[in-house]
Design an enzyme around this catalytic site. Structure first.
Site, short mmCIF file in Angstrom:
data_model
loop_
_atom_site.label_atom_id
_atom_site.label_comp_id
_atom_site.label_asym_id
_atom_site.label_seq_id
_atom_site.Cartn_x
_atom_site.Cartn_y
_atom_site.Cartn_z
N ASN A 147 -14.27 40.73 -11.13
CA ASN A 147 -13.43 39.86 -10.29
C ASN A 147 -12.73 40.69 -9.23
OD1 ASN A 147 -10.80 40.80 -11.43
ND2 ASN A 147 -11.72 40.00 -13.30
N LYS A 187 0.40 29.45 -22.64
CA LYS A 187 -0.43 30.64 -22.85
C LYS A 187 0.37 31.73 -23.58
CE LYS A 187 -3.07 31.44 -19.28
NZ LYS A 187 -3.43 32.00 -17.95
N PHE A 196 0.33 38.52 -18.32
CA PHE A 196 0.30 37.98 -16.97
C PHE A 196 -0.57 36.73 -16.99
CE2 PHE A 196 2.05 40.73 -13.53
CZ PHE A 196 2.70 41.64 -14.36
O1 C5P Z 1 -6.38 33.61 -20.72
P1 C5P Z 1 -6.04 34.35 -19.46
O2 C5P Z 1 -7.12 35.27 -19.01
O3 C5P Z 1 -5.51 33.47 -18.39
O4 C5P Z 1 -4.79 35.28 -19.92
C1 C5P Z 1 -4.26 36.23 -19.09
C2 C5P Z 1 -3.55 37.29 -19.87
O5 C5P Z 1 -4.35 37.73 -20.96
C3 C5P Z 1 -3.31 38.55 -19.06
O6 C5P Z 1 -2.14 39.16 -19.55
C4 C5P Z 1 -4.54 39.39 -19.35
O7 C5P Z 1 -4.31 40.77 -19.13
C5 C5P Z 1 -4.76 39.09 -20.80
N1 C5P Z 1 -6.17 39.16 -21.21
C6 C5P Z 1 -6.58 40.19 -22.04
N2 C5P Z 1 -7.88 40.24 -22.45
C7 C5P Z 1 -8.77 39.33 -22.06
C8 C5P Z 1 -8.38 38.27 -21.21
C9 C5P Z 1 -7.06 38.21 -20.80
O8 C5P Z 1 -5.76 41.04 -22.40
N3 C5P Z 1 -10.03 39.40 -22.47
#
Ligand code: C5P
Length: 408
Positions: A212, A340, A326
């Protein structure tokens, strides 16, 4: 105690309040600080070099190129020497010069070349302070990471009343005492933090990947700010274009799995901040050679990446004392982020609205809302990621220290 042996570099600007800086030098010395002073050309119109050197017991620095200096470059050595730089008073003109990155005398060059915390103490007429140009400079300078003490409301030397009056030497002293107290406390407690940031790249084959647009800037700025505050910080960063400062411990990773492994190596930790835009999916198999175009799409199998934030939130053995996530959302930003926060078992969620243009992904600007478990929110309006990082870092440290106090 907190000001003892601290090295303070005071830059005295050209304003009527310059005389108050003499009092400040005395107060700092009484607390055991070592003070060196840079006197600007216009500052010299209000205070003399002799009175400063008598008080500070040190040479006063005035010239950019001092022939008596045996080749020593003052603007570098002074800014490296100092624990903190104070500009007292910071005039409208000096703020404007710093805002455009000017470096035409010793004082401005020191500030531009500095790797230290810089506090500006403005003093000017109320109309000068309120002028759009000064307010723009104020925003700019905050975005660059300069901190401000004051100005206060009150009667000015010109007889007018309003905002622009310089904070008193005692107010300045209490501000910097507070700053060092917190920093020393965090250092003494040896508080450790990890921050994940940037994107992850999930390779399908040697050339193709799922990823991304995350630039990793917000996480990087946050790591810098936390370590400046005295927290032992490690940044675990996915691939970015950032030229990381040597002052910061950085572990570079590519994939979500690697990021998780590095996080695990750092446990236990006091604070964990997951700012990374971890790729949500990854190919189950990474092909060693380039996949041919005529492959059947159904043959490319993907799976979810590990959720690092949830892993930390649910970790019974090593759950960080403070866990921050975040959340990038396009609608119902606060509500969805609050949900969340509970879903991922973290204590604070920093939410941003990625439907808005020029902020967030791949930008130097951001606009966020800090959400706490008790539902309290704090919105930080559109500003630089550096400024936003300073507000978030302050909040995190305050929250951490409050929690610690409750436990002990
Ligand atoms: O579910 P979402 O991706 O929106 O959540 C965002 C948060 O979860 C951020 O703090 C991101 O760093 C963390 N995250 C993570 N591992 C993942 C996906 C998201 O630590 N595989």
């Amino acid at each position: 105690m907190s000001l003892e042996n601290k090295k303070i570099l005071i830059i005295i600007g050209g304003g009527i309040s310059a005389y108050k800086s003499l009092d400040l030098i005395r107060l700092l010395q009484r607390k055991g600080s070592v003070v060196k002073v840079v006197l600007t050309k216009s500052g010299k119109k209000f205070v003399t070099s002799l009175s400063i050197s008598s008080l500070s017991k040190n040479k006063v620095f005035e010239e950019m190129f001092d022939e008596k200096n045996n080749g020593k470059i003052d603007h570098i050595s002074l800014s490296r020497w100092a624990d903190l730089i104070l500009v007292v008073p910071a005039t409208a003109n000096f703020m404007s010069k710093l805002s455009r990155g000017g470096a035409d005398d010793l004082a401005s060059t020191i500030v531009l070349a500095s790797n230290k915390e810089i506090f500006l103490v403005p003093a000017m007429n109320v109309r000068m302070w309120n002028h759009k140009a000064t307010q723009k400079n104020l925003q700019n300078l905050s975005d660059y990471g300069y901190k401000f003490i004051g100005p206060e409301n009150g009667e000015m030397a010109c007889g007018e009343y309003g905002k622009g009056k310089m904070s008193s030497p005692r107010q300045i002293l209490s501000f910097i005492k507070n700053f060092f107290e917190k920093k020393d406390l965090l250092r003494k407690k040896k508080i450790k933090a990890i921050i994940t940031s940037g994107p992850t790249k999930e390779y399908l084959d040697p050339v193709r990947f799922i990823s991304n647009e995350s630039s990793g800037k917000q996480g990087y700025e946050l790591a810098l700010e936390l370590s400046r505050l005295g927290v032992k910080t490690t940044l675990i960063s996915g691939p970015t274009k950032i030229n990381f400062s040597n002052d910061l411990k950085v572990k570079k990773v590519i994939s979500a799995n690697e990021m998780l492994q590095e996080v695990k190596k750092k446990l236990p930790t006091d604070i964990a901040i997951c700012a990374a835009a971890v790729s949500d999916f990854k190919p189950i198999i990474i092909k060693k050679s380039k996949i041919k175009k005529d492959i059947k799409i159904s043959e490319i199998k993907i799976e979810k990446t590990p959720d690092i934030l949830s892993f930390l939130g649910q970790n019974n053995r090593y759950r960080p004392k403070l866990l921050v996530g975040f959340s990038a959302e396009t609608e119902n930003v606060v509500k969805n982020s609050y949900k969340k926060m509970h879903g991922k078992y973290c204590d604070i969620m920093v939410a941003n609205d990625i439907s808005k243009k020029d902020i967030g992904f791949n930008s130097d600007l951001n606009e966020v809302t800090i959400i706490e478990k008790n539902g309290k929110t704090q919105k930080i309006k559109k500003s630089s990621k550096k400024f936003i990082a300073s507000v978030i870092a302050k909040k995190i440290v305050e929250k951490f220290l409050i929690n610690e106090k409750k436990i002990n």
